[in-house]
Design a protein around this motif. Structure first.
Motif, PDB file in Angstrom:
ATOM      1  N   ASP A  25       0.819  -1.217   0.000  1.00  0.00           N
ATOM      2  CA  ASP A  25       0.000   0.000   0.000  1.00  0.00           C
ATOM      3  C   ASP A  25       0.850   1.263   0.000  1.00  0.00           C
ATOM      4  OD1 ASP A  25      -2.509  -1.302   0.052  1.00  0.00           O
ATOM      5  OD2 ASP A  25      -2.446  -1.464   2.238  1.00  0.00           O
ATOM      6  N   ARG A  26       1.960   1.211   0.754  1.00  0.00           N
ATOM      7  CA  ARG A  26       2.729   2.448   0.940  1.00  0.00           C
ATOM      8  C   ARG A  26       4.159   2.140   1.355  1.00  0.00           C
ATOM      9  NH1 ARG A  26       1.758   6.992   5.308  1.00  0.00           N
ATOM     10  NH2 ARG A  26       2.740   8.689   4.209  1.00  0.00           N
ATOM     11  N   LEU A  27       5.083   2.892   0.797  1.00  0.00           N
ATOM     12  CA  LEU A  27       6.476   2.876   1.253  1.00  0.00           C
ATOM     13  C   LEU A  27       6.558   3.893   2.383  1.00  0.00           C
ATOM     14  CD1 LEU A  27       9.460   1.953   0.718  1.00  0.00           C
ATOM     15  CD2 LEU A  27       9.667   3.982  -0.730  1.00  0.00           C
ATOM     16  N   ILE A  28       6.889   3.432   3.608  1.00  0.00           N
ATOM     17  CA  ILE A  28       6.877   4.348   4.756  1.00  0.00           C
ATOM     18  C   ILE A  28       8.271   4.728   5.236  1.00  0.00           C
ATOM     19  CG2 ILE A  28       4.579   3.673   5.522  1.00  0.00           C
ATOM     20  CD1 ILE A  28       5.998   2.021   7.763  1.00  0.00           C
ATOM     21  N   TYR A  29       9.298   3.994   4.780  1.00  0.00           N
ATOM     22  CA  TYR A  29      10.662   4.343   5.158  1.00  0.00           C
ATOM     23  C   TYR A  29      11.593   3.934   4.030  1.00  0.00           C
ATOM     24  CZ  TYR A  29      15.118   4.679   7.522  1.00  0.00           C
ATOM     25  OH  TYR A  29      16.408   5.029   7.843  1.00  0.00           O
ATOM     26  N   TYR A  30      12.575   4.802   3.763  1.00  0.00           N
ATOM     27  CA  TYR A  30      13.571   4.510   2.739  1.00  0.00           C
ATOM     28  C   TYR A  30      14.906   5.115   3.147  1.00  0.00           C
ATOM     29  CZ  TYR A  30      16.370   5.169  -1.447  1.00  0.00           C
ATOM     30  OH  TYR A  30      17.410   5.185  -2.342  1.00  0.00           O
ATOM     31  N   LEU A  32      19.331   4.119   1.858  1.00  0.00           N
ATOM     32  CA  LEU A  32      20.064   3.337   0.865  1.00  0.00           C
ATOM     33  C   LEU A  32      20.144   1.847   1.210  1.00  0.00           C
ATOM     34  CD1 LEU A  32      22.911   5.793  -0.141  1.00  0.00           C
ATOM     35  CD2 LEU A  32      20.843   5.192  -1.421  1.00  0.00           C
ATOM     36  N   LEU A  33      20.051   1.495   2.487  1.00  0.00           N
ATOM     37  CA  LEU A  33      20.195   0.099   2.884  1.00  0.00           C
ATOM     38  C   LEU A  33      18.913  -0.554   3.378  1.00  0.00           C
ATOM     39  CD1 LEU A  33      23.629   0.253   4.733  1.00  0.00           C
ATOM     40  CD2 LEU A  33      23.155  -0.493   2.385  1.00  0.00           C
ATOM     41  N   LYS A  34      17.903   0.216   3.717  1.00  0.00           N
ATOM     42  CA  LYS A  34      16.699  -0.343   4.351  1.00  0.00           C
ATOM     43  C   LYS A  34      15.455   0.351   3.817  1.00  0.00           C
ATOM     44  CE  LYS A  34      14.668  -0.598   8.969  1.00  0.00           C
ATOM     45  NZ  LYS A  34      14.892  -0.280  10.385  1.00  0.00           N
ATOM     46  N   SER A  35      14.386  -0.419   3.678  1.00  0.00           N
ATOM     47  CA  SER A  35      13.091   0.152   3.318  1.00  0.00           C
ATOM     48  C   SER A  35      11.991  -0.618   4.021  1.00  0.00           C
ATOM     49  CB  SER A  35      12.867   0.108   1.806  1.00  0.00           C
ATOM     50  OG  SER A  35      13.752   1.000   1.172  1.00  0.00           O
ATOM     51  N   VAL A  36      10.868   0.077   4.265  1.00  0.00           N
ATOM     52  CA  VAL A  36       9.742  -0.511   4.976  1.00  0.00           C
ATOM     53  C   VAL A  36       8.460  -0.136   4.241  1.00  0.00           C
ATOM     54  CG1 VAL A  36       8.508  -0.652   7.191  1.00  0.00           C
ATOM     55  CG2 VAL A  36      10.992  -0.237   7.167  1.00  0.00           C
ATOM     56  N   ILE A 111      12.931  -4.640   4.455  1.00  0.00           N
ATOM     57  CA  ILE A 111      14.029  -5.271   3.729  1.00  0.00           C
ATOM     58  C   ILE A 111      15.312  -4.495   4.041  1.00  0.00           C
ATOM     59  CG2 ILE A 111      12.586  -6.175   1.875  1.00  0.00           C
ATOM     60  CD1 ILE A 111      13.999  -3.821   0.179  1.00  0.00           C
ATOM     61  N   GLU A 112      16.399  -5.233   4.188  1.00  0.00           N
ATOM     62  CA  GLU A 112      17.711  -4.618   4.395  1.00  0.00           C
ATOM     63  C   GLU A 112      18.688  -5.230   3.410  1.00  0.00           C
ATOM     64  OE1 GLU A 112      19.118  -3.560   8.299  1.00  0.00           O
ATOM     65  OE2 GLU A 112      17.295  -4.458   9.138  1.00  0.00           O
ATOM     66  N   ILE A 113      19.409  -4.379   2.693  1.00  0.00           N
ATOM     67  CA  ILE A 113      20.372  -4.858   1.710  1.00  0.00           C
ATOM     68  C   ILE A 113      21.553  -5.496   2.431  1.00  0.00           C
ATOM     69  CG2 ILE A 113      22.013  -4.180  -0.082  1.00  0.00           C
ATOM     70  CD1 ILE A 113      19.969  -2.127  -1.005  1.00  0.00           C
ATOM     71  N   LEU A 114      21.830  -6.734   2.042  1.00  0.00           N
ATOM     72  CA  LEU A 114      22.979  -7.456   2.584  1.00  0.00           C
ATOM     73  C   LEU A 114      24.169  -7.371   1.633  1.00  0.00           C
ATOM     74  CD1 LEU A 114      21.098 -10.665   3.803  1.00  0.00           C
ATOM     75  CD2 LEU A 114      21.702  -8.630   5.144  1.00  0.00           C
ATOM     76  N   GLU A 115      23.861  -7.313   0.321  1.00  0.00           N
ATOM     77  CA  GLU A 115      24.924  -7.291  -0.688  1.00  0.00           C
ATOM     78  C   GLU A 115      24.348  -6.812  -2.010  1.00  0.00           C
ATOM     79  OE1 GLU A 115      26.644 -11.109  -2.614  1.00  0.00           O
ATOM     80  OE2 GLU A 115      27.862 -10.697  -0.836  1.00  0.00           O
ATOM     81  N   GLU A 116      25.116  -5.993  -2.715  1.00  0.00           N
ATOM     82  CA  GLU A 116      24.749  -5.565  -4.073  1.00  0.00           C
ATOM     83  C   GLU A 116      25.951  -5.768  -4.972  1.00  0.00           C
ATOM     84  OE1 GLU A 116      21.575  -2.131  -4.684  1.00  0.00           O
ATOM     85  OE2 GLU A 116      23.198  -1.466  -3.383  1.00  0.00           O
ATOM     86  N   VAL A 117      25.745  -6.512  -6.049  1.00  0.00           N
ATOM     87  CA  VAL A 117      26.796  -6.728  -7.032  1.00  0.00           C
ATOM     88  C   VAL A 117      26.155  -6.580  -8.415  1.00  0.00           C
ATOM     89  CG1 VAL A 117      28.492  -8.346  -7.945  1.00  0.00           C
ATOM     90  CG2 VAL A 117      28.017  -8.322  -5.490  1.00  0.00           C
ATOM     91  N   PHE A 118      26.602  -5.591  -9.170  1.00  0.00           N
ATOM     92  CA  PHE A 118      26.068  -5.299 -10.501  1.00  0.00           C
ATOM     93  C   PHE A 118      24.554  -5.171 -10.420  1.00  0.00           C
ATOM     94  CE2 PHE A 118      30.137  -7.509 -11.306  1.00  0.00           C
ATOM     95  CZ  PHE A 118      30.819  -6.444 -11.865  1.00  0.00           C
ATOM     96  N   ASN A 119      23.817  -6.026 -11.138  1.00  0.00           N
ATOM     97  CA  ASN A 119      22.354  -5.893 -11.149  1.00  0.00           C
ATOM     98  C   ASN A 119      21.667  -6.854 -10.179  1.00  0.00           C
ATOM     99  OD1 ASN A 119      22.882  -8.228 -12.605  1.00  0.00           O
ATOM    100  ND2 ASN A 119      21.186  -7.914 -14.028  1.00  0.00           N
ATOM    101  N   ALA A 120      22.412  -7.441  -9.248  1.00  0.00           N
ATOM    102  CA  ALA A 120      21.845  -8.377  -8.276  1.00  0.00           C
ATOM    103  C   ALA A 120      21.912  -7.776  -6.868  1.00  0.00           C
ATOM    104  CB  ALA A 120      22.604  -9.695  -8.291  1.00  0.00           C
ATOM    105  N   THR A 121      20.821  -7.895  -6.150  1.00  0.00           N
ATOM    106  CA  THR A 121      20.746  -7.405  -4.780  1.00  0.00           C
ATOM    107  C   THR A 121      20.238  -8.523  -3.886  1.00  0.00           C
ATOM    108  OG1 THR A 121      20.225  -5.176  -5.568  1.00  0.00           O
ATOM    109  CG2 THR A 121      19.731  -5.649  -3.267  1.00  0.00           C
TER     110      THR A 121
END
Length: 153
Positions: A25-30, A32-36, A111-121
């Motif tokens: 329904d809504r993105l409430i937090y953003y 670079l590493l975390k979103s809710v 969600i929290e980013i653990l690793e980003e490599v090229f086009n894979a997260t």
């Protein structure tokens, strides 16, 4: 929870999906590493049977939380081109569903980013109803370089 700096978008601006397939329904937090995101489970939800959301609905909610984060980044970060990219689930690992949510409950998905490599997260995820943890997993998302094709109506 929405930051004062965060712009408030209609979720359809952030996602390539369209109703009835939208599971956020809504993105409430953003950042670079975390979103809710939040999502209220309604009776007419495609992934609900007998008042309960199926596991596939939880997976779609998590994937769309990743998409909302990416869409927000694509539209707001100066180094991006302003075009929302399409992502694909490449892997789901260590999926734990402690219980399925019910109609009338609101999911809060982090969600929290653990690793980003090229086009894979690779992200670590958790889905909660209030203070109750109902699901976790790691998910790998691959992004395309192409914008979504316009949907025929």
């Amino acid at each position: 929870m929405m930051s004062d700096k965060m712009m408030d978008f209609d979720v359809t601006e952030l996602l390539p999906q369209r109703p009835p397939y939208i599971m956020v329904d809504r993105l409430i937090y953003y950042d670079l590493l975390k979103s809710v995101t939040t999502f209220m489970i309604r009776e007419d939800n495609l992934f609900c049977k007998k008042g309960v959301m199926e596991e596939s609905g939880l997976i779609e909610n998590i994937a769309q939380t990743c998409a909302a984060k990416t869409g927000y980044r694509d539209l707001t970060e100066p180094e991006r081109d302003g075009v929302v990219k399409i992502g694909f689930i490449g892997m789901i690992k260590q999926m734990n569903i402690y219980r399925n949510p019910r109609v009338g409950e609101q999911l809060t998905t982090t969600i929290e980013i653990l690793e980003e490599v090229f086009n894979a997260t690779l992200v670590g995820t958790k889905v909660e109803v209030g203070d109750e943890l109902i699901a976790t997993c790691e998910m790998k998302i691959y992004l395309t370089d192409k914008a979504p094709a316009p949907m025929n109506r």
